[in-house]
Design a protein around this motif. Sequence first.
Motif, PDB file in Angstrom:
ATOM      1  N   VAL A 153       0.839  -1.069   0.068  1.00  0.00           N
ATOM      2  CA  VAL A 153       0.196   0.048  -0.097  1.00  0.00           C
ATOM      3  C   VAL A 153       0.680   1.165   0.076  1.00  0.00           C
ATOM      4  O   VAL A 153       1.623   1.443   0.830  1.00  0.00           O
ATOM      5  CB  VAL A 153      -0.886  -0.018   1.234  1.00  0.00           C
ATOM      6  CG1 VAL A 153      -1.862   1.332   1.116  1.00  0.00           C
ATOM      7  CG2 VAL A 153      -1.743  -1.108   1.280  1.00  0.00           C
ATOM      8  N   PHE A 173       0.886   5.411  -0.401  1.00  0.00           N
ATOM      9  CA  PHE A 173      -0.089   6.599   0.130  1.00  0.00           C
ATOM     10  C   PHE A 173       0.726   7.870   0.005  1.00  0.00           C
ATOM     11  O   PHE A 173       1.704   8.126   0.405  1.00  0.00           O
ATOM     12  CB  PHE A 173      -1.074   6.495   1.080  1.00  0.00           C
ATOM     13  CG  PHE A 173      -0.274   6.165   2.523  1.00  0.00           C
ATOM     14  CD1 PHE A 173       0.172   6.865   3.440  1.00  0.00           C
ATOM     15  CD2 PHE A 173       0.079   4.842   2.680  1.00  0.00           C
ATOM     16  CE1 PHE A 173       0.847   6.711   4.407  1.00  0.00           C
ATOM     17  CE2 PHE A 173       0.790   4.580   4.016  1.00  0.00           C
ATOM     18  CZ  PHE A 173       0.984   5.515   4.981  1.00  0.00           C
ATOM     19  N   ASN A 184     -10.248   0.078   1.442  1.00  0.00           N
ATOM     20  CA  ASN A 184     -11.365   0.836   0.745  1.00  0.00           C
ATOM     21  C   ASN A 184     -12.058   1.701   1.921  1.00  0.00           C
ATOM     22  O   ASN A 184     -12.529   2.918   1.466  1.00  0.00           O
ATOM     23  CB  ASN A 184     -12.080   0.202  -0.256  1.00  0.00           C
ATOM     24  CG  ASN A 184     -13.090   0.788  -0.922  1.00  0.00           C
ATOM     25  OD1 ASN A 184     -12.606   2.133  -1.529  1.00  0.00           O
ATOM     26  ND2 ASN A 184     -14.311   0.568  -0.995  1.00  0.00           N
ATOM     27  N   GLU A 221      -3.812  10.364  -1.862  1.00  0.00           N
ATOM     28  CA  GLU A 221      -3.890   9.433  -2.984  1.00  0.00           C
ATOM     29  C   GLU A 221      -3.317   8.061  -2.419  1.00  0.00           C
ATOM     30  O   GLU A 221      -2.402   7.975  -1.675  1.00  0.00           O
ATOM     31  CB  GLU A 221      -3.220   9.728  -4.036  1.00  0.00           C
ATOM     32  CG  GLU A 221      -3.047   8.747  -5.321  1.00  0.00           C
ATOM     33  CD  GLU A 221      -2.457   9.316  -6.336  1.00  0.00           C
ATOM     34  OE1 GLU A 221      -1.243   8.713  -6.624  1.00  0.00           O
ATOM     35  OE2 GLU A 221      -2.941  10.587  -7.075  1.00  0.00           O
ATOM     36  N   ILE A 222      -4.049   6.837  -2.660  1.00  0.00           N
ATOM     37  CA  ILE A 222      -3.642   5.500  -1.931  1.00  0.00           C
ATOM     38  C   ILE A 222      -3.482   4.734  -3.485  1.00  0.00           C
ATOM     39  O   ILE A 222      -4.631   4.666  -4.150  1.00  0.00           O
ATOM     40  CB  ILE A 222      -4.439   4.985  -0.993  1.00  0.00           C
ATOM     41  CG1 ILE A 222      -4.345   6.169   0.152  1.00  0.00           C
ATOM     42  CG2 ILE A 222      -4.409   3.595  -0.824  1.00  0.00           C
ATOM     43  CD1 ILE A 222      -5.625   5.960   1.242  1.00  0.00           C
ATOM     44  N   ALA A 223      -2.713   3.619  -3.420  1.00  0.00           N
ATOM     45  CA  ALA A 223      -2.289   2.808  -4.345  1.00  0.00           C
ATOM     46  C   ALA A 223      -2.076   1.547  -3.591  1.00  0.00           C
ATOM     47  O   ALA A 223      -1.289   1.367  -2.864  1.00  0.00           O
ATOM     48  CB  ALA A 223      -1.424   3.342  -5.351  1.00  0.00           C
ATOM     49  N   ILE A 224      -2.713   0.297  -4.224  1.00  0.00           N
ATOM     50  CA  ILE A 224      -2.501  -0.870  -3.583  1.00  0.00           C
ATOM     51  C   ILE A 224      -1.913  -1.801  -4.887  1.00  0.00           C
ATOM     52  O   ILE A 224      -2.505  -1.953  -5.948  1.00  0.00           O
ATOM     53  CB  ILE A 224      -3.578  -1.530  -3.341  1.00  0.00           C
ATOM     54  CG1 ILE A 224      -4.214  -0.576  -2.384  1.00  0.00           C
ATOM     55  CG2 ILE A 224      -3.577  -3.075  -2.586  1.00  0.00           C
ATOM     56  CD1 ILE A 224      -5.656  -1.047  -1.798  1.00  0.00           C
ATOM     57  N   LEU A 225      -0.897  -2.336  -4.527  1.00  0.00           N
ATOM     58  CA  LEU A 225      -0.092  -3.201  -5.682  1.00  0.00           C
ATOM     59  C   LEU A 225      -0.016  -4.646  -5.118  1.00  0.00           C
ATOM     60  O   LEU A 225       0.212  -4.756  -3.728  1.00  0.00           O
ATOM     61  CB  LEU A 225       1.514  -2.827  -5.903  1.00  0.00           C
ATOM     62  CG  LEU A 225       2.312  -3.700  -6.477  1.00  0.00           C
ATOM     63  CD1 LEU A 225       1.894  -3.580  -8.136  1.00  0.00           C
ATOM     64  CD2 LEU A 225       3.655  -3.079  -6.795  1.00  0.00           C
TER      65      LEU A 225
END
Length: 101
Positions: free
Chosen positions: A5, A7, A58, A66-70
């Motif tokens: 995660v 962010f 979520n 901004e949050i991104a999950i890989l």
Amino acid sequence: MWLVVFFDLPTETKKERKAAAGFRKNLVKDGFTMFQYSAYVRHCPSKENADAHVGRINRLVPSKGEIAILRVTDKQFGEMVIYRGEDDKPKGEVWIQLSLF
């Protein structure tokens, strides 16, 4: 499978700092470990388990930022290359190999 995660949350106001700190605390409560200041990782034994954690994240998303999950496999995560610069901490005792000749 690993979840990473990333962010970028605003921290200009007291309210924003509180929201960012709360998000980080909730990630830790959900089993994530800080990898870097704004990158947290967690191992998940299955895709279904990873989906459950993504769903929790979520529900935790602050109103700003901004949050991104890989998602990466164990193999991909294990092939990560990490470089660390020298730290300022004193080195421990250096062991010298014994020579018998």
